[in-house]
Scaffold this motif. Structure first.
Motif, PDB file in Angstrom:
ATOM      1  N   LEU A   1       0.805  -1.203   0.000  1.00  0.00           N
ATOM      2  CA  LEU A   1       0.000   0.000   0.000  1.00  0.00           C
ATOM      3  C   LEU A   1       0.850   1.269   0.000  1.00  0.00           C
ATOM      4  O   LEU A   1       0.334   2.349  -0.177  1.00  0.00           O
ATOM      5  N   ALA A   2       2.142   1.147   0.227  1.00  0.00           N
ATOM      6  CA  ALA A   2       2.989   2.332   0.255  1.00  0.00           C
ATOM      7  C   ALA A   2       2.900   3.035  -1.084  1.00  0.00           C
ATOM      8  O   ALA A   2       3.011   2.418  -2.124  1.00  0.00           O
ATOM      9  N   GLY A   3       2.684   4.319  -1.042  1.00  0.00           N
ATOM     10  CA  GLY A   3       2.605   5.082  -2.263  1.00  0.00           C
ATOM     11  C   GLY A   3       1.251   4.980  -2.945  1.00  0.00           C
ATOM     12  O   GLY A   3       1.046   5.578  -3.981  1.00  0.00           O
ATOM     13  N   CYS A   4       0.342   4.198  -2.428  1.00  0.00           N
ATOM     14  CA  CYS A   4      -0.991   4.093  -3.014  1.00  0.00           C
ATOM     15  C   CYS A   4      -1.825   5.242  -2.502  1.00  0.00           C
ATOM     16  O   CYS A   4      -2.187   5.274  -1.343  1.00  0.00           O
ATOM     17  N   GLY A   5      -2.115   6.145  -3.353  1.00  0.00           N
ATOM     18  CA  GLY A   5      -2.891   7.298  -2.923  1.00  0.00           C
ATOM     19  C   GLY A   5      -1.993   8.282  -2.214  1.00  0.00           C
ATOM     20  O   GLY A   5      -0.955   8.644  -2.711  1.00  0.00           O
ATOM     21  N   GLY A   6      -2.368   8.633  -1.015  1.00  0.00           N
ATOM     22  CA  GLY A   6      -1.558   9.570  -0.251  1.00  0.00           C
ATOM     23  C   GLY A   6      -1.855  11.001  -0.652  1.00  0.00           C
ATOM     24  O   GLY A   6      -2.784  11.298  -1.367  1.00  0.00           O
ATOM     25  N   SER A   7      -1.005  11.881  -0.206  1.00  0.00           N
ATOM     26  CA  SER A   7      -1.242  13.295  -0.440  1.00  0.00           C
ATOM     27  C   SER A   7      -0.671  13.723  -1.781  1.00  0.00           C
ATOM     28  O   SER A   7       0.086  13.006  -2.419  1.00  0.00           O
ATOM     29  N   ASN A   8      -0.995  14.923  -2.184  1.00  0.00           N
ATOM     30  CA  ASN A   8      -0.492  15.491  -3.430  1.00  0.00           C
ATOM     31  C   ASN A   8       0.726  16.360  -3.192  1.00  0.00           C
ATOM     32  O   ASN A   8       1.097  17.144  -4.049  1.00  0.00           O
TER      33      ASN A   8
ATOM     34  N   VAL B   1       6.808  17.540  -2.057  1.00  0.00           N
ATOM     35  CA  VAL B   1       7.989  17.246  -1.258  1.00  0.00           C
ATOM     36  C   VAL B   1       7.778  15.912  -0.548  1.00  0.00           C
ATOM     37  O   VAL B   1       6.774  15.708   0.117  1.00  0.00           O
ATOM     38  N   ILE B   2       8.723  15.011  -0.715  1.00  0.00           N
ATOM     39  CA  ILE B   2       8.624  13.705  -0.080  1.00  0.00           C
ATOM     40  C   ILE B   2       9.311  13.769   1.274  1.00  0.00           C
ATOM     41  O   ILE B   2      10.467  14.151   1.380  1.00  0.00           O
ATOM     42  N   ASP B   3       8.591  13.397   2.312  1.00  0.00           N
ATOM     43  CA  ASP B   3       9.116  13.389   3.672  1.00  0.00           C
ATOM     44  C   ASP B   3       9.797  12.045   3.911  1.00  0.00           C
ATOM     45  O   ASP B   3       9.134  11.003   3.859  1.00  0.00           O
ATOM     46  N   PRO B   4      11.108  12.026   4.183  1.00  0.00           N
ATOM     47  CA  PRO B   4      11.812  10.755   4.381  1.00  0.00           C
ATOM     48  C   PRO B   4      11.363  10.002   5.637  1.00  0.00           C
ATOM     49  O   PRO B   4      11.663   8.824   5.785  1.00  0.00           O
ATOM     50  N   ASN B   5      10.640  10.660   6.524  1.00  0.00           N
ATOM     51  CA  ASN B   5      10.144  10.000   7.733  1.00  0.00           C
ATOM     52  C   ASN B   5       8.818   9.267   7.511  1.00  0.00           C
ATOM     53  O   ASN B   5       8.354   8.563   8.393  1.00  0.00           O
ATOM     54  N   VAL B   6       8.192   9.448   6.356  1.00  0.00           N
ATOM     55  CA  VAL B   6       6.938   8.766   6.050  1.00  0.00           C
ATOM     56  C   VAL B   6       7.275   7.414   5.421  1.00  0.00           C
ATOM     57  O   VAL B   6       7.884   7.340   4.356  1.00  0.00           O
TER      58      VAL B   6
ATOM     59  N   SER C   1      13.251   2.168   4.980  1.00  0.00           N
ATOM     60  CA  SER C   1      14.194   3.156   5.501  1.00  0.00           C
ATOM     61  C   SER C   1      15.617   2.613   5.411  1.00  0.00           C
ATOM     62  O   SER C   1      15.841   1.419   5.644  1.00  0.00           O
ATOM     63  N   GLY C   2      16.550   3.495   5.104  1.00  0.00           N
ATOM     64  CA  GLY C   2      17.951   3.117   5.028  1.00  0.00           C
ATOM     65  C   GLY C   2      18.634   3.065   6.384  1.00  0.00           C
ATOM     66  O   GLY C   2      19.791   2.649   6.485  1.00  0.00           O
ATOM     67  N   THR C   3      17.943   3.503   7.428  1.00  0.00           N
ATOM     68  CA  THR C   3      18.511   3.474   8.774  1.00  0.00           C
ATOM     69  C   THR C   3      17.636   2.619   9.687  1.00  0.00           C
ATOM     70  O   THR C   3      16.475   2.368   9.396  1.00  0.00           O
ATOM     71  N   ARG C   4      18.209   2.192  10.812  1.00  0.00           N
ATOM     72  CA  ARG C   4      17.456   1.390  11.770  1.00  0.00           C
ATOM     73  C   ARG C   4      16.321   2.216  12.348  1.00  0.00           C
ATOM     74  O   ARG C   4      16.510   3.343  12.788  1.00  0.00           O
ATOM     75  N   ILE C   5      15.136   1.658  12.327  1.00  0.00           N
ATOM     76  CA  ILE C   5      13.959   2.339  12.846  1.00  0.00           C
ATOM     77  C   ILE C   5      13.747   1.902  14.290  1.00  0.00           C
ATOM     78  O   ILE C   5      13.643   0.711  14.564  1.00  0.00           O
ATOM     79  N   LYS C   6      13.702   2.875  15.200  1.00  0.00           N
ATOM     80  CA  LYS C   6      13.507   2.557  16.612  1.00  0.00           C
ATOM     81  C   LYS C   6      12.061   2.727  17.044  1.00  0.00           C
ATOM     82  O   LYS C   6      11.553   1.962  17.857  1.00  0.00           O
ATOM     83  N   LYS C   7      11.394   3.759  16.524  1.00  0.00           N
ATOM     84  CA  LYS C   7       9.997   4.037  16.879  1.00  0.00           C
ATOM     85  C   LYS C   7       9.240   4.453  15.633  1.00  0.00           C
ATOM     86  O   LYS C   7       9.795   5.129  14.765  1.00  0.00           O
ATOM     87  N   ILE C   8       7.966   4.069  15.605  1.00  0.00           N
ATOM     88  CA  ILE C   8       7.089   4.510  14.528  1.00  0.00           C
ATOM     89  C   ILE C   8       5.801   5.073  15.130  1.00  0.00           C
ATOM     90  O   ILE C   8       5.436   4.729  16.247  1.00  0.00           O
ATOM     91  N   LYS C   9       5.157   5.917  14.359  1.00  0.00           N
ATOM     92  CA  LYS C   9       3.831   6.389  14.734  1.00  0.00           C
ATOM     93  C   LYS C   9       2.878   5.905  13.648  1.00  0.00           C
ATOM     94  O   LYS C   9       3.079   6.172  12.461  1.00  0.00           O
ATOM     95  N   VAL C  10       1.849   5.194  14.062  1.00  0.00           N
ATOM     96  CA  VAL C  10       0.822   4.707  13.150  1.00  0.00           C
ATOM     97  C   VAL C  10      -0.415   5.556  13.384  1.00  0.00           C
ATOM     98  O   VAL C  10      -0.878   5.679  14.520  1.00  0.00           O
TER      99      VAL C  10
ATOM    100  N   LEU D   1      -4.313   5.833   6.150  1.00  0.00           N
ATOM    101  CA  LEU D   1      -3.330   5.172   7.015  1.00  0.00           C
ATOM    102  C   LEU D   1      -1.950   5.754   6.756  1.00  0.00           C
ATOM    103  O   LEU D   1      -1.540   5.905   5.606  1.00  0.00           O
ATOM    104  N   ARG D   2      -1.245   6.078   7.834  1.00  0.00           N
ATOM    105  CA  ARG D   2       0.092   6.667   7.700  1.00  0.00           C
ATOM    106  C   ARG D   2       0.994   6.109   8.792  1.00  0.00           C
ATOM    107  O   ARG D   2       0.587   6.011   9.949  1.00  0.00           O
ATOM    108  N   VAL D   3       2.215   5.744   8.394  1.00  0.00           N
ATOM    109  CA  VAL D   3       3.234   5.286   9.338  1.00  0.00           C
ATOM    110  C   VAL D   3       4.449   6.183   9.140  1.00  0.00           C
ATOM    111  O   VAL D   3       4.957   6.324   8.024  1.00  0.00           O
ATOM    112  N   THR D   4       4.901   6.804  10.235  1.00  0.00           N
ATOM    113  CA  THR D   4       6.067   7.682  10.181  1.00  0.00           C
ATOM    114  C   THR D   4       7.105   7.261  11.204  1.00  0.00           C
ATOM    115  O   THR D   4       6.773   6.622  12.206  1.00  0.00           O
ATOM    116  N   ILE D   5       8.340   7.625  10.930  1.00  0.00           N
ATOM    117  CA  ILE D   5       9.422   7.381  11.880  1.00  0.00           C
ATOM    118  C   ILE D   5       9.334   8.439  12.967  1.00  0.00           C
ATOM    119  O   ILE D   5       9.177   9.633  12.686  1.00  0.00           O
TER     120      ILE D   5
END
Length: 176
Positions: A9-16, A19-24, A77-86, A170-174
């Motif tokens: 589902l990543a990239g399916c729909g989403g906002s217009n 600028v792409i936020d690397p934390n999303v 993500s190219g880095t280790r993810i410690k926490k996410i917000k769903v 649905l959104r998941v961010t670092i």
């Protein structure tokens, strides 16, 4: 997750936003899935009952699980993810409807084993019947995860609830 169909589902729909936020990590409004899903799971994509756009995920008395999302953490993500917000928007048409937005992290090399992490956001306790409500949860990921481990997301009907429950945007961010 057994019979749960896994769709990206990543990239399916989403906002217009240009600028792409690397934390999303995941941004889905489910509008671009129409026509791409297997017939067996098409009942979990509801048209006309959405927070934004035309489609939302749905579970009800006939569908215990919604469409699911799964992706290796290293692809997100190219880095280790410690926490996410769903976060997501949910709609319960009537009191008594209940579902859980499930977040898992598992080892794809051992799919039959219990996931390393299973967290749920109980929507029936957080939503108000008859209106769209935003829900969210910050989740700390296990320290021993590897980039090959997969992040999974799906909606699960709790118990024998027969009322439909909808989920959209649905959104998941670092998280820092």
């Amino acid at each position: 997750m057994g019979a749960l169909a896994a769709l990206t589902l990543a990239g399916c729909g989403g906002s217009n936003e240009s600028v792409i936020d690397p934390n999303v990590l995941v941004d889905a409004n489910f509008d671009t899935l129409a026509g791409w899903i297997p017939d067996a799971m098409s009942g979990t994509l509801a048209r006309g009952k959405a927070h934004s756009g035309n489609y939302a995920l749905k579970v009800d008395g006939t569908h215990e699980y919604s469409l699911g999302y799964t992706a290796p953490l290293g692809n997100l993500s190219g880095t280790r993810i410690k926490k996410i917000k769903v976060s997501a928007w949910t709609f319960l048409p009537a009191a008594g409807a209940s579902a859980t937005l499930v977040v898992t992290v598992g080892n794809p090399a051992t799919p039959a084993e219990k996931p390393l992490m299973w967290e749920g956001i109980s929507l029936g306790k957080l939503a108000a019947p008859g209106k769209w409500v935003e829900v969210s949860k910050v989740i700390t990921l296990p320290e021993n995860i590897l980039p090959t481990y997969t992040l999974g997301l799906y909606l699960w009907r709790e118990g024998s609830a027969s009322q439909p429950i909808y989920l959209d945007d649905l959104r998941v961010t670092i998280e820092p």
